[in-house]
Design an enzyme around this catalytic site. Sequence first.
Site, mmCIF file in Angstrom:
data_model
loop_
_atom_site.group_PDB
_atom_site.id
_atom_site.type_symbol
_atom_site.label_atom_id
_atom_site.label_comp_id
_atom_site.label_asym_id
_atom_site.label_seq_id
_atom_site.Cartn_x
_atom_site.Cartn_y
_atom_site.Cartn_z
ATOM 1 N N GLY A 224 51.428 -14.636 112.582
ATOM 2 C CA GLY A 224 51.697 -15.819 113.385
ATOM 3 C C GLY A 224 51.235 -17.073 112.669
ATOM 4 O O GLY A 224 50.545 -17.006 111.643
ATOM 5 N N CYS A 252 48.283 -9.948 108.786
ATOM 6 C CA CYS A 252 48.248 -11.384 108.471
ATOM 7 C C CYS A 252 47.328 -12.126 109.450
ATOM 8 O O CYS A 252 46.119 -11.988 109.361
ATOM 9 C CB CYS A 252 49.660 -11.961 108.449
ATOM 10 N N ASN A 294 52.402 -14.646 103.287
ATOM 11 C CA ASN A 294 52.676 -15.947 103.894
ATOM 12 C C ASN A 294 51.423 -16.368 104.652
ATOM 13 O O ASN A 294 51.321 -16.175 105.855
ATOM 14 C CB ASN A 294 53.886 -15.879 104.832
ATOM 15 N N PHE A 297 45.503 -19.566 105.227
ATOM 16 C CA PHE A 297 44.106 -19.349 105.593
ATOM 17 C C PHE A 297 43.720 -17.945 105.144
ATOM 18 O O PHE A 297 44.580 -17.075 104.942
ATOM 19 C CB PHE A 297 43.898 -19.491 107.102
ATOM 20 N N HIS A 342 52.059 -8.553 104.081
ATOM 21 C CA HIS A 342 53.087 -8.074 105.015
ATOM 22 C C HIS A 342 53.656 -6.726 104.583
ATOM 23 O O HIS A 342 54.551 -6.668 103.735
ATOM 24 C CB HIS A 342 54.213 -9.105 105.122
ATOM 25 N N GLU A 344 55.590 -4.946 106.231
ATOM 26 C CA GLU A 344 56.960 -4.848 106.756
ATOM 27 C C GLU A 344 57.938 -5.683 105.946
ATOM 28 O O GLU A 344 59.077 -5.888 106.361
ATOM 29 C CB GLU A 344 56.986 -5.314 108.221
#
Length: 367
Positions: A224, A252, A294, A297, A342, A344
Amino acid sequence: MTATLVLEDGTTCAGESFGARGATVGELVFCTGMTGYQETLTDPSYHRQIVLATAPHIGNTGWTAEDDESGRVWAAGYVVRDPARHPSSWRARSRLDDELARQGVVGVRGVDTRAITRRIRDRGSMRAGVFSGPVDVATALATVRASAPMTGANLTGDVSPRRPAVLPAFGATRFRVAVLDLGCKRNLVRQLRRRGVEVHLLPGTAGPAEPLDRGVDGVLVSNGPGDPASAGHLVEFVRGVLRAEVPLFGVCLGHQLLGQALGMSTYKMRYGHRGSNIPVVDTATGRVAITAHNHGFAVAGAPDERFDTAFGAARVTHFCPNDATVEGVRCLDVPAFGVQYHPEASAGPHDAESLFDEFTSLLGVRR
């Protein structure tokens, strides 16, 4: 029509309008993926970010709804160097620039994306704006500097669903998993369903009792957008699941929330990791996986660090050899782990897909 990219530090780059015409602001970040631009643009984690593609030629496979990772483009803007005039793929249903225009995404083409990337690497991610047509640079710069920074931004409420939903497994149902949807990508859910998992999608407002009341075998906390340090209520959700000793997998943002639940802190990276070619080292085996990222932080820690938490011992399991960023953490006394990248990944790479098998193995042990 002309278009201008204006950076927070006063840098301006003139190009041509691409996609919708208008003005947009957001955090300017670069993505190093050679493919998968559609998956990038529709990833909810890019909410309120202007994405710069480092690959010079973008749009050659067009656009097809089958590859969307959500129901819309979430990127605030798009910066490219040399977009394809016509797609060259039998799967394409429209052109990239036409789809951006349809969804109101303002972009710019024909700028020196290499030089802009180097500037971000040197000075860090910064706010920026894309402005179509003639522009007064001073006014545009003031607009950019007045926009909200990413630090402190709590954005999961913008992308999370309002109501729960249940998606059946592909084939026979082996397990049931609650996915806390904080901007979940569609392929994450598909990976679970392919493994015989009935998925219960929960909004970000769900409390820790909700998955337990549903009697699920495990919980996955999704990716998110935004600053994880601003999501204290989500950290409490994770702590509630840990107390119940229900298997938990964080991806993530979910990994960052798990880290905070274990007493770790998070920080804003200089320019983050975004792309599909980033190495990650497994500290237990030394195996290197090429992975998709992605995130701007990260969780503070050191490779293979072991530490005590309110839920028993834990350790850092993965790190990025480029900069030693923590990429994975695991609890040793309760069934929980998370990764910053990730597994996925769509359109790839697929080196980390086995993490879903690892998660379903935990579900089987608990059952």
